[in-house]
Design an enzyme around this catalytic site. Sequence first.
Site, PDB file in Angstrom:
ATOM      1  N   HIS A 103       2.206   2.154  -3.175  1.00 52.57           N
ATOM      2  CA  HIS A 103       1.582   3.020  -3.761  1.00 52.57           C
ATOM      3  C   HIS A 103       1.773   4.577  -3.702  1.00 52.57           C
ATOM      4  O   HIS A 103       1.189   5.307  -3.853  1.00 52.57           O
ATOM      5  CB  HIS A 103      -0.126   2.918  -3.271  1.00 52.57           C
ATOM      6  CG  HIS A 103      -0.796   1.597  -3.372  1.00 52.57           C
ATOM      7  ND1 HIS A 103      -2.103   1.431  -2.824  1.00 52.57           N
ATOM      8  CD2 HIS A 103      -0.237   0.500  -4.047  1.00 52.57           C
ATOM      9  CE1 HIS A 103      -2.344   0.112  -3.107  1.00 52.57           C
ATOM     10  NE2 HIS A 103      -1.257  -0.362  -3.991  1.00 52.57           N
ATOM     11  N   ASP A 106       0.775  -1.221  -0.019  1.00 53.54           N
ATOM     12  CA  ASP A 106       0.030   0.107  -0.007  1.00 53.54           C
ATOM     13  C   ASP A 106       0.890   1.176   0.214  1.00 53.54           C
ATOM     14  O   ASP A 106       2.041   1.009  -0.423  1.00 53.54           O
ATOM     15  CB  ASP A 106      -1.101   0.050   1.379  1.00 53.54           C
ATOM     16  CG  ASP A 106      -2.364   0.648   0.842  1.00 53.54           C
ATOM     17  OD1 ASP A 106      -2.243   2.022   0.727  1.00 53.54           O
ATOM     18  OD2 ASP A 106      -3.231   0.047   1.073  1.00 53.54           O
TER      19      ASP A 106
END
Length: 398
Positions: free
Chosen positions: A244, A221
């Site tokens: 991310h 993430d």
Amino acid sequence: MAAIYGAEGTIAQGKTLHHRGRSSILFNVKNFGARADGQTDDSKAFKAAWKEACKTTGAVNLLIPKGTYLIGPIKFGGPCKNVTNITIQMKGYLMATTNLSNYRFGAGWVEFGGLEGLTLTGGGTFDGQGAKAWPYNRCPTNFSCKLLPTNVKFVAMNRTIVRNITSVNSKFFHIALVECQNFQGSKIKISAPADSPNTDGIHIERSSSVYVSKSHIGTGDDCISVGQGNSQITITSISCGPGHGVSVGSLGRYRNEGDVRGLVVRDSTMTGTKNGVRIKTWANSPGSSAATNMTFENIIMKNVTNPIIIDQAYCPFTSCPTKPPSRVKLRDIHFKNIRGTSSSAVAVALECSRGIPCENIYLENVHLDLASEEKHPTSSCKNVEAKYIGTQIPPPCA
């Protein structure tokens, strides 16, 4: 001079240590019964060592020697009223128990709270053994999901230093700061598979004067996520990927969120990440807030899907109904010296709220080519009149 303490506060062994003229008391978890065999639950030994360390006077050292320690959820809580500073020398390899019924949802596996002057260092590793928990994570599909435990959580801390530690395979976030002040983190290594859900590297919320530097984060993430209520956050010399990218948000999900102001992200590299630098806010915010005075500078993008992105209609789910616009105001945001390659055709995407358009968005010397070299990338803009300085590849929005 240091005395090494064991069970029930008795001196288990003694030796003199000299460190810049300061005296300290050293507590070794093995002297409190820690087996460090990777199979015996050493939680009681850690708690006993902490209890004695916290009630002593002056400078304290807590030693976790090399070895593999299996421990359940544990809180190193304060205040330690007579302790001037605490150093945890974590040289060991800590493994989290995998039975989720042992954890309070949303809490930390290893949690530090209400402490002044903590230093966590030593080269050791926190292993969350998250692979067995990830199938129970409903957050990617359920707005009201129960949160799995964070690997290392800092709550209401002041003057904290975290240096030269590793976090791997967390069940949820790796490191979380909540209501912390004066935090310095450096030489932190964070690792989890690219498909591990919600394994944010470092999450920061309702904190101020935070400095994170010289760290490598590869996870499933956000490498670093800056949540609501933060001020004076500096992130520098970060190597991110997979993951991310570095994100502000998501913001605007809950009522009464605090503003974000004074963020600097600079001198960092994103490699193969889903996003580079991103600001994300939910549509239909239940309250109003703002994110202002932010600078993203000198960032290298290597084959990044969304190198520069503002998304004020953020929705992580498969589908979202059309909702009223976000009520998070974005203002005074600078993207400077961003260069490298984009793996998608749209290298710069600025989608602001149709209800509260962005103001004072600056792009200065942006040079992003397509990784495929087949054509030139493009820009996409909604509800924003950005200001451009110097090189602009892709070209500004028409």
